[in-house]
Design an enzyme around this catalytic site. Structure first.
Site, PDB file in Angstrom:
ATOM      1  N   ASN A  51      -4.605   4.199   7.740  1.00 41.58           N
ATOM      2  CA  ASN A  51      -5.825   4.541   7.772  1.00 41.58           C
ATOM      3  C   ASN A  51      -6.957   4.382   8.924  1.00 41.58           C
ATOM      4  O   ASN A  51      -7.850   4.949   9.009  1.00 41.58           O
ATOM      5  CB  ASN A  51      -6.820   4.003   6.434  1.00 41.58           C
ATOM      6  CG  ASN A  51      -6.119   4.662   5.134  1.00 41.58           C
ATOM      7  OD1 ASN A  51      -5.612   5.828   5.225  1.00 41.58           O
ATOM      8  ND2 ASN A  51      -6.370   4.083   4.015  1.00 41.58           N
ATOM      9  N   HIS A  58       0.911  -1.124  -0.040  1.00 44.46           N
ATOM     10  CA  HIS A  58      -0.218  -0.073  -0.027  1.00 44.46           C
ATOM     11  C   HIS A  58       0.953   1.100  -0.098  1.00 44.46           C
ATOM     12  O   HIS A  58       1.537   1.618   1.128  1.00 44.46           O
ATOM     13  CB  HIS A  58      -0.978  -0.204   1.294  1.00 44.46           C
ATOM     14  CG  HIS A  58      -1.844   1.121   1.238  1.00 44.46           C
ATOM     15  ND1 HIS A  58      -2.149   1.780   2.484  1.00 44.46           N
ATOM     16  CD2 HIS A  58      -2.564   1.751   0.455  1.00 44.46           C
ATOM     17  CE1 HIS A  58      -3.151   2.699   2.192  1.00 44.46           C
ATOM     18  NE2 HIS A  58      -3.227   2.516   0.888  1.00 44.46           N
TER      19      HIS A  58
HETATM   20  P1  NAD Z   1      -7.070   5.698 -10.881  1.00 45.00           P
HETATM   21  O1  NAD Z   1      -8.544   5.965 -11.010  1.00 45.00           O
HETATM   22  O2  NAD Z   1      -6.164   6.983 -10.873  1.00 45.00           O
HETATM   23  O3  NAD Z   1      -6.356   4.720 -11.978  1.00 45.00           O
HETATM   24  C1  NAD Z   1      -6.783   3.537 -11.994  1.00 45.00           C
HETATM   25  C2  NAD Z   1      -6.361   2.888 -13.209  1.00 45.00           C
HETATM   26  O4  NAD Z   1      -6.784   1.616 -13.237  1.00 45.00           O
HETATM   27  C3  NAD Z   1      -7.159   3.716 -14.351  1.00 45.00           C
HETATM   28  O5  NAD Z   1      -6.188   4.089 -15.241  1.00 45.00           O
HETATM   29  C4  NAD Z   1      -7.897   2.504 -15.218  1.00 45.00           C
HETATM   30  O6  NAD Z   1      -7.974   2.557 -16.676  1.00 45.00           O
HETATM   31  C5  NAD Z   1      -7.187   1.443 -14.668  1.00 45.00           C
HETATM   32  N1  NAD Z   1      -7.766  -0.026 -14.923  1.00 45.00           N
HETATM   33  C6  NAD Z   1      -9.033  -0.252 -14.796  1.00 45.00           C
HETATM   34  N2  NAD Z   1      -9.329  -1.472 -15.088  1.00 45.00           N
HETATM   35  C7  NAD Z   1      -8.126  -2.256 -15.423  1.00 45.00           C
HETATM   36  C8  NAD Z   1      -7.611  -3.342 -15.621  1.00 45.00           C
HETATM   37  N3  NAD Z   1      -8.716  -4.448 -15.872  1.00 45.00           N
HETATM   38  N4  NAD Z   1      -6.423  -3.813 -15.885  1.00 45.00           N
HETATM   39  C9  NAD Z   1      -5.458  -2.696 -15.782  1.00 45.00           C
HETATM   40  N5  NAD Z   1      -5.868  -1.285 -15.486  1.00 45.00           N
HETATM   41  C10 NAD Z   1      -7.330  -1.280 -15.293  1.00 45.00           C
HETATM   42  O7  NAD Z   1      -7.052   5.098  -9.286  1.00 45.00           O
HETATM   43  P2  NAD Z   1      -5.711   5.279  -8.566  1.00 45.00           P
HETATM   44  O8  NAD Z   1      -6.211   6.592  -7.610  1.00 45.00           O
HETATM   45  O9  NAD Z   1      -4.461   5.346  -8.861  1.00 45.00           O
HETATM   46  O10 NAD Z   1      -5.873   4.034  -7.364  1.00 45.00           O
HETATM   47  C11 NAD Z   1      -5.519   2.901  -7.950  1.00 45.00           C
HETATM   48  C12 NAD Z   1      -5.491   1.886  -6.691  1.00 45.00           C
HETATM   49  O11 NAD Z   1      -4.700   2.478  -5.665  1.00 45.00           O
HETATM   50  C13 NAD Z   1      -6.888   1.886  -6.050  1.00 45.00           C
HETATM   51  O12 NAD Z   1      -6.865   0.365  -5.485  1.00 45.00           O
HETATM   52  C14 NAD Z   1      -6.743   2.690  -4.681  1.00 45.00           C
HETATM   53  O13 NAD Z   1      -7.662   2.029  -3.678  1.00 45.00           O
HETATM   54  C15 NAD Z   1      -5.205   2.747  -4.532  1.00 45.00           C
HETATM   55  N6  NAD Z   1      -4.690   3.641  -3.851  1.00 45.00           N
HETATM   56  C16 NAD Z   1      -5.088   4.960  -4.116  1.00 45.00           C
HETATM   57  C17 NAD Z   1      -4.691   6.159  -3.419  1.00 45.00           C
HETATM   58  C18 NAD Z   1      -5.133   7.390  -3.668  1.00 45.00           C
HETATM   59  O14 NAD Z   1      -4.894   8.280  -2.919  1.00 45.00           O
HETATM   60  N7  NAD Z   1      -5.505   7.608  -5.080  1.00 45.00           N
HETATM   61  C19 NAD Z   1      -3.995   5.870  -2.432  1.00 45.00           C
HETATM   62  C20 NAD Z   1      -3.458   4.659  -1.892  1.00 45.00           C
HETATM   63  C21 NAD Z   1      -4.220   3.508  -2.817  1.00 45.00           C
END
Ligand code: NAD
Length: 509
Positions: free
Chosen positions: A196, A146
């Site tokens: 968290n 994470h």
């Molecule tokens: P985001 O929406 O910016 O990006 C997600 C990406 O995943 C998109 O580009 C989408 O096209 C892609 N995607 C969807 N289906 C897919 C598939 N089948 N194969 C490959 N790619 C696919 O989201 P994010 O903020 O980067 O979050 C991604 C992960 O990280 C989530 O699990 C989220 O909980 C976690 N996370 C996010 C944060 C944050 O603050 N944004 C912090 C820690 C963890």
């Protein structure tokens, strides 16, 4: 055969090229690893590659990396158009959309592509690692990794062992994290993992105080920033992270913990979320954002200091008495040094945990002239002055004017146990102790993760040791008694160490 990070053939895969995926790739490449990046949306992959190149270029411009190293890092990143090109990857980190269905499909696909001993890691922030693993053919190869947003700036990474993850897998990811120039901490799978969980102690407790009309949001922000040293007040932070992100995550943690009252969400936050008051990104939340900038209301000048009215300070709490006496003497207010307060004196109490009402009743003081001052976090940067339901306006203004006499700002709040700082700090400390009690992380790691992941001035256990475990216990016991809410019950880790006079970092043999 285990994954060998030292092998010249080692390649890291990252699936999902959104905000997190691109950050993970950037730090991996900067750390010397060869990386493959895939997104179901190929435009997203292209955009991410350009972004990573720009970011690494900027790192070089800032002198944090040589231009040659930045160019070499860019050269280590390859975008792939089909997931099957993950085949040679020893580890694949999934950073795709936070949706369990999407994630499960990705894992099924990956298991058919990568080697039998390859590790699959998820960057999920709210889903159970063990639950996600349960859909895999080889759940033991699955682990949480994470990262925090924005990845290049946030050095913390939580490595989360699922129930079936053997320790070697987590060990490998700890090493991977270090190679990516991160600070990894080892965490057992639990709702909200580590950071968290602790984060709920700050925002949600503040929201409960606001809900109880103890203080307004701006006042709570000011007190916690100035007096307790948090970089951002809880409502500024909620506006920044946006309620449609924070509140559903809180609800999920609460559900996953089977309604543990410590994590109970605030109904006020749900209502505001539904009203669209999401925060900075929509231009309105707890604050207004004209031209994208937070509009901070101006602080009202304090009322004039009363002429010659005496101040009596309760001796019931030694430390508070001494600290407040020193300030009032410096201000030059005239002191009532009698054993009992004189007829007109302003009465100040410095309770630990108790509310002002309880202190006034216990000490048989005239409540109409009694106010409380929180001395636990010092009195130098901002002072918190609490009324009780019987306090007159005139006594409140007199105490306010007097206490602001040396120019240090004073915030007046309504009665509640633990004022603001005592309450927030003991809540955070209690959650940290709960995490230690459940063996979710080691005491040092709890503090390290919270400082790195949440930017708090101290970790929960250091907060406790600094204020004093006995005091924290008293504050929690008072909150528990006054509210009758198990949310505030002191955790056994804390109680035992406080009663034995030990540091909260003490681990049992
Ligand atoms: P985001 O929406 O910016 O990006 C997600 C990406 O995943 C998109 O580009 C989408 O096209 C892609 N995607 C969807 N289906 C897919 C598939 N089948 N194969 C490959 N790619 C696919 O989201 P994010 O903020 O980067 O979050 C991604 C992960 O990280 C989530 O699990 C989220 O909980 C976690 N996370 C996010 C944060 C944050 O603050 N944004 C912090 C820690 C963890």
């Amino acid at each position: 055969m285990a994954v060998d990070l030292d092998s010249k053939d080692f390649i890291l895969g990252v699936t999902g090229a959104g905000a997190m995926g691109r950050g993970i790739v950037q730090v991996a490449a900067a750390g010397g690893l060869a990386v493959r990046l895939y997104d179901v949306n190929s435009d997203q992959t292209k955009d991410a590659l350009q972004f990573i190149e720009r970011m690494l270029g900027r790192t070089a411009e800032k002198g944090q990396m040589s231009a040659d190293d930045a160019a070499a890092a860019v050269g280590r990143v390859a975008g792939i158009e089909e997931a099957k090109d993950f085949a040679p990857c020893g580890i694949v980190i999934e950073a795709a959309t936070e949706n369990p269905e999407i994630k499960r499909k990705i894992y099924a696909e990956l298991e058919a592509i990568v080697a039998e001993d390859a590790i699959i890691a998820t960057n999920t922030s709210s889903l159970s690692v063990t639950t996600l693993a349960s859909g895999l053919d080889h759940p033991e190869r699955f682990v949480g990794m994470h990262f925090f947003n924005p990845v290049p700036l946030m050095r913390l990474v939580e490595v989360i062992d699922g129930v079936l993850t053997p320790p070697e897998i987590g060990d490998t990811l700890m090493e991977l994290g270090r190679r990516m120039t991160r600070e990894p901490v080892r965490v057992k799978d639990a709702p909200g993992f580590l950071v968290n969980q602790v984060g709920r102690g700050y925002n949600i407790e503040a929201a409960h105080m606001y809900g109880e009309c103890i203080a307004g949001t701006v006042d709570l922000d000011r007190i916690l920033q100035d007096a307790a040293g948090f970089r951002m007040g809880p409502f500024t932070l909620l506006d920044l992270t946006a309620l449609d992100v924070t509140h559903p995550a809180t609800e999920l943690i609460y559900e996953q913990f089977y309604h543990e009252p410590r994590y109970r969400p605030s109904p006020i936050l749900r209502a505001r979320m539904e009203a669209g008051m999401l925060g900075r990104k929509v231009g309105r939340g707890f604050y207004e954002y004209p031209d994208g900038k937070q509009a901070m209301p101006e602080e009202k000048a304090p009322p004039p200091a009363p002429d010659g009215r005496k101040v009596w300070i309760s001796p019931a709490e030694d430390e508070g008495h001494v600290a407040l006496l020193e300030v009032v003497e410096k201000i030059g207010a005239s002191l009532d040094r009698a054993k009992k307060p004189g007829k007109d004196s302003i009465i100040l109490v410095t309770p630990i945990g108790d509310d002002v009402t309880t202190a006034a009743v216990k000490q048989e003081l005239d409540p109409t002239r009694t106010l409380g001052v929180d001395t636990v976090m010092g009195l130098e940067s901002r002072r918190t002055l609490a009324t009780n339901p019987a306090t007159t306006r005139e006594a409140r203004d007199a105490a306010h004017g007097m206490l602001a006499g040396d120019g240090v700002p004073v915030t007046v709040i309504r009665d509640g146990p633990g004022f603001v700082c005592q309450r927030i700090i003991s809540t955070i400390c209690n959650i940290g102790c709960q995490i230690a009690q459940y063996g979710i992380a080691a005491p040092e790691d709890i503090d390290k993760a919270v400082v790195l992941g949440l930017n708090y001035p101290s970790g929960p256990l250091t907060f406790g040791d600094t204020v004093g475990p006995k005091k924290i216990l008293r504050i929690l016991e008072a909150m528990y008694r006054i509210y009758g809410d198990p949310r505030y019950r002191p955790c056994p880790w804390l109680r035992r160490r406080a009663e034995l006079g030990l540091s909260l970092f003490t681990e049992e043999v």
